[in-house]
Write a protein that holds these residues in place. Structure first.
Motif, short mmCIF file in Angstrom:
data_model
loop_
_atom_site.label_atom_id
_atom_site.label_comp_id
_atom_site.label_asym_id
_atom_site.label_seq_id
_atom_site.Cartn_x
_atom_site.Cartn_y
_atom_site.Cartn_z
N LEU A 190 0.85 -1.18 0.00
CA LEU A 190 0.00 0.00 0.00
C LEU A 190 0.89 1.23 0.00
N HIS A 191 0.61 2.16 -0.92
CA HIS A 191 1.23 3.48 -0.84
C HIS A 191 0.16 4.37 -0.20
N PHE A 192 0.49 4.91 0.98
CA PHE A 192 -0.50 5.63 1.79
C PHE A 192 -0.06 7.06 2.02
N GLU A 193 -0.98 8.01 1.79
CA GLU A 193 -0.67 9.43 1.97
C GLU A 193 -1.70 10.08 2.87
N ILE A 194 -1.25 11.08 3.63
CA ILE A 194 -2.15 11.96 4.39
C ILE A 194 -1.86 13.39 3.92
N TRP A 195 -2.91 14.09 3.52
CA TRP A 195 -2.77 15.50 3.13
C TRP A 195 -3.58 16.35 4.10
N TYR A 196 -2.99 17.46 4.51
CA TYR A 196 -3.67 18.38 5.41
C TYR A 196 -3.64 19.77 4.78
N LYS A 197 -4.83 20.31 4.49
CA LYS A 197 -4.95 21.63 3.85
C LYS A 197 -4.07 21.73 2.62
N GLY A 198 -4.04 20.65 1.83
CA GLY A 198 -3.30 20.67 0.57
C GLY A 198 -1.82 20.39 0.66
N SER A 199 -1.32 20.08 1.86
CA SER A 199 0.10 19.76 2.01
C SER A 199 0.25 18.33 2.51
N PRO A 200 1.26 17.61 1.99
CA PRO A 200 1.45 16.24 2.44
C PRO A 200 2.09 16.17 3.82
N LEU A 201 1.64 15.20 4.63
CA LEU A 201 2.23 14.96 5.94
C LEU A 201 2.95 13.62 5.92
N ASP A 202 3.94 13.45 6.78
CA ASP A 202 4.62 12.17 6.91
C ASP A 202 3.72 11.25 7.75
N PRO A 203 3.15 10.20 7.12
CA PRO A 203 2.23 9.32 7.86
C PRO A 203 2.86 8.70 9.11
N GLU A 204 4.17 8.46 9.08
CA GLU A 204 4.83 7.82 10.22
C GLU A 204 4.82 8.70 11.47
N LYS A 205 4.61 10.00 11.30
CA LYS A 205 4.53 10.89 12.44
C LYS A 205 3.17 10.81 13.13
N HIS A 206 2.20 10.18 12.45
CA HIS A 206 0.83 10.15 12.96
C HIS A 206 0.28 8.75 13.19
N ILE A 207 0.93 7.73 12.62
CA ILE A 207 0.40 6.37 12.69
C ILE A 207 1.51 5.39 13.01
N LEU A 208 1.22 4.42 13.87
CA LEU A 208 2.14 3.31 14.09
C LEU A 208 1.74 2.18 13.15
N PHE A 209 2.60 1.86 12.21
CA PHE A 209 2.29 0.81 11.23
C PHE A 209 2.69 -0.56 11.73
#
Length: 131
Positions: free
Chosen positions: A112-131
């Motif tokens: 899976l290629h997974f992205e999180i965008w906040y207000k149009g900017s990409p965030l590093d998913p690892e800063k927000h989720i434990l995989f």
């Protein structure tokens, strides 16, 4: 500051359990995290939201995008198949697709290629989720 506050209280559900094979890197325009998982694993929505895009592209295979509150969008790429349609409401943890190997040239099997965008900017998913 506002972004930190509004995201800090959110609990993201891991989209899939697996091994990270590619990390977020803005310099190389890799705006997400790649997670290798068992074939036929189901991919889950990370937050409650509404499916805003489902489709297939040459580069990224089957893609699903979900709009969440707080101007957050999550994007899931390279799926084998999609379980939801545009307009569907989903809950955090609900299966939305089946992990796959679709559409990419360089791949080490189902991931899976997974992205999180906040207000149009990409965030590093690892800063927000434990995989």
């Amino acid at each position: 500051l506002e972004s930190v506050v509004s995201l800090a209280g959110l609990h993201f559900f891991p989209p899939v359990k697996g091994i990270i094979s590619g990390r977020f890197d803005e310099r190389t325009k890799h705006f997400g995290t790649d997670i290798v998982a068992k074939p036929k694993s189901s991919v889950s929505a990370v937050l409650d939201g509404t499916v805003i895009f489902t489709g297939w592209t040459m580069e990224t295979g089957f893609v699903i995008q979900i709009q969440h509150t707080n101007n957050i969008v999550s994007i899931y790429k390279h799926n084998a198949s999609l379980l939801k349609e545009t307009g569907d409401l989903v809950k955090a943890g609900e299966p939305i697709s089946i992990i796959g190997n679709s559409g990419e040239l360089y791949t080490s099997g189902p991931h899976l290629h997974f992205e999180i965008w906040y207000k149009g900017s990409p965030l590093d998913p690892e800063k927000h989720i434990l995989f």
